[in-house]
Design an enzyme around this catalytic site. Structure first.
Site, PDB file in Angstrom:
ATOM      1  N   TYR B 273       0.850  -1.183   0.109  1.00  0.00           N
ATOM      2  CA  TYR B 273       0.097   0.111   0.118  1.00  0.00           C
ATOM      3  C   TYR B 273       0.884   1.390   0.053  1.00  0.00           C
ATOM      4  CZ  TYR B 273      -4.631  -2.184  -0.426  1.00  0.00           C
ATOM      5  OH  TYR B 273      -5.335  -3.130  -0.839  1.00  0.00           O
ATOM      6  N   HIS B 428      -5.670  -2.985   6.277  1.00  0.00           N
ATOM      7  CA  HIS B 428      -5.084  -3.986   5.483  1.00  0.00           C
ATOM      8  C   HIS B 428      -4.069  -4.613   6.583  1.00  0.00           C
ATOM      9  CE1 HIS B 428      -6.828  -2.724   1.841  1.00  0.00           C
ATOM     10  NE2 HIS B 428      -6.622  -1.668   2.033  1.00  0.00           N
ATOM     11  N   ARG B 453      -6.819 -12.237  -3.255  1.00  0.00           N
ATOM     12  CA  ARG B 453      -7.298 -11.281  -4.048  1.00  0.00           C
ATOM     13  C   ARG B 453      -6.400 -11.311  -5.596  1.00  0.00           C
ATOM     14  NH1 ARG B 453      -7.594  -4.560  -3.695  1.00  0.00           N
ATOM     15  NH2 ARG B 453      -8.582  -4.323  -5.483  1.00  0.00           N
ATOM     16  N   HIS B 479       0.429 -17.438   9.232  1.00  0.00           N
ATOM     17  CA  HIS B 479       1.948 -16.635   9.231  1.00  0.00           C
ATOM     18  C   HIS B 479       2.992 -17.644   9.901  1.00  0.00           C
ATOM     19  CE1 HIS B 479      -0.781 -13.433   8.359  1.00  0.00           C
ATOM     20  NE2 HIS B 479       0.218 -12.989   7.737  1.00  0.00           N
TER      21      HIS B 479
END
Lengths: 749, 749
Positions: B273, B428, B453, B479
């Site tokens: 981002y 996010h 996505r 993770h």
């Protein structure tokens, strides 16, 4: 005057004869020749690629000399240290010998001599290798095959330092090492030596090479013609289930040259093993050419070895990777050292094809002999032309009448279909009649799984074939071809499979817009005829080519048919609904089905079922004709794989239940692109709206392909007459189609 | 004399003032300036990279001009045609405007004018976009965000043709298109415009850019400081669950610059981002610099924007791909067009760092303005130096006190560990406290999954975030960090997560052989403290570096702990036995566990459990300390994924049941190589024999790493005192260790 001429002629004749005899007795004489050495010395420092190759090999050899010689007591399988070390030794010894000839530095000769004497000291009392898993255990290695590799290279090393050694030294080496070594892999192991198999080729070449250095006629004859009375019974199988001795079996190097190569140069085991076998074939044939040209070994069977070089290079994708037909490790390519030999010898002893120069340029290395020098000189003279590959159809079988492999290429390898309608392919063959794989440039679109083996990685079953090679990789369902009633072609029986082959029907590559290969198979499932036609089509107004695949089935009684497509990547869209079960279960319990998880299943919602995926920035769509009763299954490889030997890769499978005669028509189409850098998604939808089976009879199958732009294309194949000059007339819905030859294609009116 | 000097000074002063006023009123004035245009015209045809960029963009723009202008009625989500077309329009218009200035060819100005008037005609009566899925729907696009993109670019296009238009034309465009457009994305959508979020940055920049072209002070103030009275209640969430209005929330461009950037230039949402937000940040800051430098926008917060450029470039792997921290699409890299802007502006307005030149060279394209020209000129002058990346520790939080991200690099990115101990990262953000990923050159060794996505691929949920982004990608178990009792950090609650951050403990990169980052997390699981120390170690005699990972847990009560390692490739060897269930079932039913299939499970057979795999020609071994009661699970992503949105990738998971305080010690080690071309398998075994936890107390944790060569290394971390100058003494088995600073490392005696 006449007298004088006669005298001169006579003198010349004697001189030539003497020269010939002298040449035959000079060393080196096998691959690197005395004359070659002279040329090389003259050109040293003047030919960049050759000089670079000398430097590279010198650096490797110097590093090894620095480390000292190690000839450990044999202990390990492939993947282990002793295996690695002995393999490294023969490679380095061969290179050191060449450097001795080229650079005239005695340290290289001494290194080879010392190593040979270490082997001599060890070999005298060396028992059979402790790992007895092979049908023919070696002494230095776990199988005679690797011992033969050793001798093929060491013979060359010995040849290069022959004159450096005293005659006593030679005598010692020959008596204690070379002759016993040659006898062990031949006389002591006829089950290895006397076959029609790449193993025997290595064995024959090894015995022949050392025979030529020593000028031992008995060994040379044994190499060329095998062991006359091997005492073996007909039958027997090797570790891979391959036949050891068939009835009326020929033997020896020449027989191995005749049998597995088709007249087009296709090697029946497939390109992965051809790559492996080419080295002993070419090396011994070249050595014979340089010593006893009168045998004509290099030109045997109408120059088939030189044709085989072309065939092999054509069995690669755009990146130079060999198509993994039958047992083949993915990633093996024409950058492998054996292919440097292949290209160099092929260029020098063949027609000096300038396309080979550009392959050599990509390889970036040449042999340290007269062939490598010739390549380097001609590259320097800018004689190279690009190695562009065309479509090619290669017959299989010693006589070229046992099916074959067609490679259709559209554009500059923009799309490549590899259609296999060959014979069994000996013990490394897979049960995949009429299967294909599809490539887009260097990327696999629809894969041939290849083999299940981690070659030389000791932790994975000693680096040998794993049991999933048999249970999965060889099975029919692991390939992009038709399975009937969830069974394997020929019931998975090697003997039966070996008696049959698919039949060539037609091949047409004259029109770059429509290239077609077609073949039939009548034995894989008794009573069922499968006729598959594969076409690469690129309409003149289209951005990209697509593959059309028509599989026509004529059967006795009803069957379940499975037609899988092994793609890569992520699913983008389907025009059918599917459900995913909460748990993943194996699709079956045998014949390869036990290795497939069922990830999802669904039913067609349209006569043209469409399935789109994205892989490495490219979209693909499979469009296939479906019936209401068909099942669509999404599968994943990896079930019943207790040691994680399989790759976890997906498949789309069409199952047509309880059907007698039927036709499968499918189109696989690359389109558009996606980039994670620009995040642009272009042409992510198929350009195909629908497929219609407009006609299907014994004589003709006609397909209409309707584009989303409203335009149609029509493809008709004549099923019973493949003659190029036959005239055909077909009436479909009042429209008359007339044409000549086995197929018709056009944009519809 | 004095008088004369005074007069001259006065004249100079007036001249400068006049020049300044004239400059401020001239067009273009935002990014490309009048002076820049003159420099460019003078150098045209003389600077290869700049000329190539002009040619490339000219070709693109000319092709679009040829196709004609299309401004379709808005209809589609991202991935659909109308979305693509309007996006393409603003990109091409901005480029055409630049070409008009550079090449002085009116066809480009006319193209931009005609396009703007088509938009003017449409926009007047345009309703809100028909796809109403966004919390702030746009008009041309489905969200105000994309409308803002449009205006940021179109303001530049308008600026470049400003003087080409008549004042009546300008009046029409401003009254009917630009002002209503700016008002719609701001006044009509304060829930979009007035946030602290990259969405608002785009909105602010858009309003500001068009305000600067028109010299509209109201819009400029609205851009810088937001809407004073937005009428919004505190609270509310956007489509991704992000907060719309917090208590005491600041607003406007400057606040957005202050809040998400740490003083080190790390952007709290993560590099994906940041890459997206850098464009509006830099473009509007540059435009302000070029028009109203007195505001000091480009230098705001101690030059944080210029620092952010460095930080962003450092958050890439060796191939230039951004680390996919939080929501991040893999494959996005510094080759994306926004990064050309970033590098060009960063070079020109920053310190002319010659390392940026080599990035620009790799990008192969420059902006068509004075910044791009400067880069191209300096590249031509051979000023570039290689862009070698060092280890870096970047703080998170507006004040730099909310944890951070450490990137440890060994050698020339031979091994890179990305250790995330940051704040939540806004909407996010992922719930992955103290997680890491590991890279070897450009290859992922242990992955951060990234986002779920298919950006701009319409077939996959309109190209938007898919639900598995929440259920899988944001979860803790997805993770490489510790999960407790199969739950998510902060219970997966965004508000709670946003109140906390991990705490920096220490960072030390002075010694290239041992680089360490250490951090603690006390809030993710209330009552549990996790302290993770990550070190990249390369002993001087070792071929390759390895990663040491110590995760120390102090808990109240007992818990189950899961520590996964998401690797890639095929399993080569394990030192534990495992069984594979016949069917694959999901590992759980929530918190991300529902997306994992259990492929195999086993128990340790050694205190040091070892697990080796092969990926892309490289071997890797995980060695990890295990207890007898631990379970080892091999997992695969993809369960409960009804639309195949997930990638089917494997994991190794260590489960330690029913434990209170504990320490996990793991080593991940690349070694050797495998080539399918040479079929050589080198160093396929780990160099680690065992790991011993030689000491563990509240104050110290000490680890002995024993190599297969018999040599040991010792690493001790001080758990309670991270001061660089603190002295420590620890006695272990009669051996005394004394050192200064938070850790000690050495080869053992």
């Amino acid at each position: 005057m006449l007298n004088k001429i006669f005298t001169i002629t006579l003198i010349a004749f004697f001189a030539m004869t003497l020269a010939y005899v002298a040449q035959a007795k000079e060393h080196p004489r096998l691959i690197l020749t005395k004359e070659g050495v002279e040329q090389i010395r003259e050109n040293l420092g003047k030919v960049p690629l050759f000089d670079a190759s000398v430097e590279k090999i010198k650096a490797e050899v110097d590093k090894e000399i620095q480390m000292g010689i190690d000839t450990p007591i044999p202990k390990d399988f492939s993947g282990g240290y002793t295996h690695f070390r002995h393999k490294q030794n023969f490679i380095i010894a061969q290179q050191a010998g060449a450097l001795y000839q080229i650079l005239e530095d005695e340290k290289y000769a001494k290194y080879v001599r010392d190593m040979l004497f270490q082997y001599e000291a060890m070999y005298k009392n060396l028992p059979v290798h402790p790992q007895v898993r092979s049908y023919a255990p070696g002494k230095l290695f776990w199988q005679c095959l690797n011992d033969s590799n050793w001798l093929v290279y060491m013979a060359q090393a010995y040849d290069t330092i022959y004159d450096y050694l005293s005659s006593e030294e030679r005598q010692t080496l020959e008596d204690n090492l070379f002759r016993p070594f040659a006898d062990y892999i031949s006389l002591a192991n006829p089950q290895f030596y006397n076959r029609i198999h790449n193993h025997s080729t290595w064995g024959n070449a090894a015995v022949g090479m050392i025979g030529l250095v020593m000028d031992d006629q008995a060994l040379i004859q044994r190499a060329l013609y095998g062991i006359e009375d091997d005492g073996l019974a007909v039958g027997g199988v090797d570790d891979d289930g391959g036949t050891i001795k068939a009835a009326d079996q020929k033997r020896g190097f020449l027989a191995n040259l005749e049998q597995p190569f088709s007249p087009d140069g296709y090697y029946t085991e497939g390109p992965y093993y051809q790559r492996y076998a080419m080295y002993p074939f070419l090396i011994f044939a070249t050595a014979m050419h340089n010593t006893y040209p009168e045998y004509g070994v290099l030109e045997h069977k109408d120059n088939v070895l030189l044709k085989a070089i072309d065939a092999l290079l054509n069995l690669t994708d755009a990146d130079g990777d060999f198509f993994p037909l039958n047992d083949g490790q993915k990633g093996m390519s024409y950058f492998t050292p054996a292919l440097i030999t292949t290209v160099n010898i092929g260029y020098y002893y063949g027609q000096q094809d300038p396309k080979l120069l550009s392959v050599a340029q990509k390889q970036g290395e040449v042999l340290l002999d007269q062939t490598g020098l010739a390549i380097a000189l001609d590259l320097e003279a800018n004689k190279a032309v690009p190695f562009t590959k065309q479509s090619v159809n290669l017959s299989d079988g010693a006589l070229g009448d046992e099916g074959g492999v067609a490679v259709l290429r559209s554009g500059n390898e923009e799309l490549t279909a590899v259609f296999k309608y060959a014979a069994q392919g000996l013990s490394h063959g897979h049960y995949d009649k009429l299967s294909y794989s599809l490539y887009r440039q260097g990327e696999e679109v629809l894969q041939d799984y290849g083999l299940v083996r981690f070659v030389n990685i000791g932790q994975k079953g000693g680096g040998n074939y794993l049991k999933e090679n048999t249970t999965w990789a060889k099975s029919t369902i692991s390939h992009n071809t038709l399975s009937q009633d969830q069974s394997i072609h020929f019931g998975g029986d090697y003997q039966t499979g070996s008696q049959h082959h698919s039949d060539f029907y037609f091949y047409a590559d004259e029109n770059p817009q429509v290239q077609v290969a077609s073949a039939k198979e009548t034995n894989a499932y008794p009573g069922t005829e499968m006729h598959r036609t594969v076409a690469l089509i690129k309409p003149s107004d289209a951005d990209e080519p697509f593959m059309l695949d028509i599989m026509k089935v004529d059967a006795q009684g009803t069957h379940d048919y499975d037609l899988p497509f092994y793609y890569f990547g992520q699913i983008i869209q389907t025009n059918f609904a599917y459900t995913r079960p909460p748990t993943q279960e194996p699709l079956g319990n045998k014949n390869g089905y036990q290795h497939l998880y069922l990830e999802a299943s669904g039913s067609p919602s349209s006569d043209t079922t469409q399935f789109s995926w994205l892989n490495k920035g490219k979209f693909y769509t499979l469009s296939t004709l479906t019936h209401d009763e068909d099942n669509i299954m999404l599968t994943r490889i990896g079930a019943n794989d207790p040691e994680f030997n399989l790759r976890n890769e997906p498949g789309f499978m069409l199952r047509r239940p309880n059907t007698q005669d039927t036709v499968f028509v499918s189109i696989v189409e690359p389109h558009g692109s996606y980039s994670p850098v620009t995040e642009l998604s272009l042409n992510s939808n198929s350009s195909i709206a629908s497929i219609n089976l407009m006609h299907d009879s014994d004589a003709y199958t006609g397909v209409e392909i309707v584009g989303v732009n409203g335009e149609s294309q029509i493809f008709i194949v004549a099923n019973l007459d493949a003659q190029a000059n036959s005239e055909h007339t077909l009436n479909v819905n009042g429209q008359e189609y007339k044409w000549t030859g086995p197929y018709w294609y056009a944009n519809a009116e």
